[in-house]
Design an enzyme around this catalytic site. Structure first.
Site: not given
Length: 247
Positions: A32, A101, A116, A190, A233
């Site tokens: 985002f 998600d 979240h 993160s 990742i």
């Protein structure tokens, strides 16, 4: 670095993964905060503003309508699957995620703590009725600007946590307990800046756990990390899984 992470996991009895948006960008979901992400086009709507302002609610749902298109159809990538494989092999106690998600669950992870919230359903703030987001999206696409509950007329909202909205305390408490007990935390994708979630890896480190950071950019905890990896990742975690002899 791969062999060191694999070695840490071999020695650990209760490793925990802490994931952010970076693990899902390889599934085609934009961070985002990145250029072109939703937040580059809209200011986040504060929870209190959502409750009190019609304009804020319209902006919120316009943002959600666009974000839905980015989330819909996304599939777990090799990073998600690697974490699920580690859990299945008894090498990972849980995934604590900032993501909304649901891709960890889609990949097969069983114990996922969503700090979240989730985009997988919408909820009425008055009567707690749940709604399929596909149906809410249909309303938005048909021209409805602010969807309301069919049962009581209350405000509908995504089950995600907005700025200024309290995190689910049971989830946060469970996550903190895991971090205080763990001997190894993998902080993956993160920026480690959004509080209070970002303080969880720090709690683990300060309580004697090892800290592995897998992230493409620097984080505030880099100086405390035992291992830092800047590589993709999915590729990194897949190599760790293979190094452990898992499939």
């Amino acid at each position: 670095m791969i062999d060191k992470i694999a070695g840490y996991l071999s020695q650990s009895n209760k490793a925990v993964a802490f994931t952010g948006a970076g693990i899902s960008t390889e599934s085609g979901i934009p961070d985002f905060r990145s250029p072109g992400g939703v937040w580059s086009r809209y200011q986040p709507v504060l929870f209190q503003d959502f409750l009190t302002s019609g304009d804020a609610r319209r902006q919120y749902w316009q943002m959600k309508k666009e974000a839905y298109r980015e989330l819909k159809g996304a599939k777990p990538n090799s990073g998600h699957r690697a974490l699920a494989a580690l859990e299945a092999a008894g090498k990972l106690a849980a995934v604590i995620t900032q993501n909304i998600d649901g891709l960890h669950q889609d990949a097969g992870s069983k114990r996922v703590l969503e700090l979240h919230g989730t985009s997988r359903y919408c909820i009425c703030l008055k009567c707690d009725a749940r709604y399929d987001p596909d149906l809410v999206q249909e309303r938005l696409e048909s021209g409805v600007e602010v969807p309301l509950c069919d049962k009581c007329g209350g405000l509908l909202k995504s089950a995600t946590i907005s700025f200024g909205q309290q995190l689910p305390q049971d989830v946060l408490s469970e996550a903190l307990d895991l971090c205080l007990q763990t001997d190894l935390i993998l902080a993956i994708g993160s920026s480690l800046v959004v509080e209070p979630a970002a303080s969880l890896p720090l709690q683990a480190k300060q309580n004697g756990g090892r800290l592995v950071i897998i992230n493409k950019t620097e984080t505030p905890l880099d100086d405390l990390a035992d291992v830092i990896v800047r590589e993709p990742i999915g590729e990194t975690l897949t190599r760790v899984v293979h190094d452990l002899g898992l499939h």
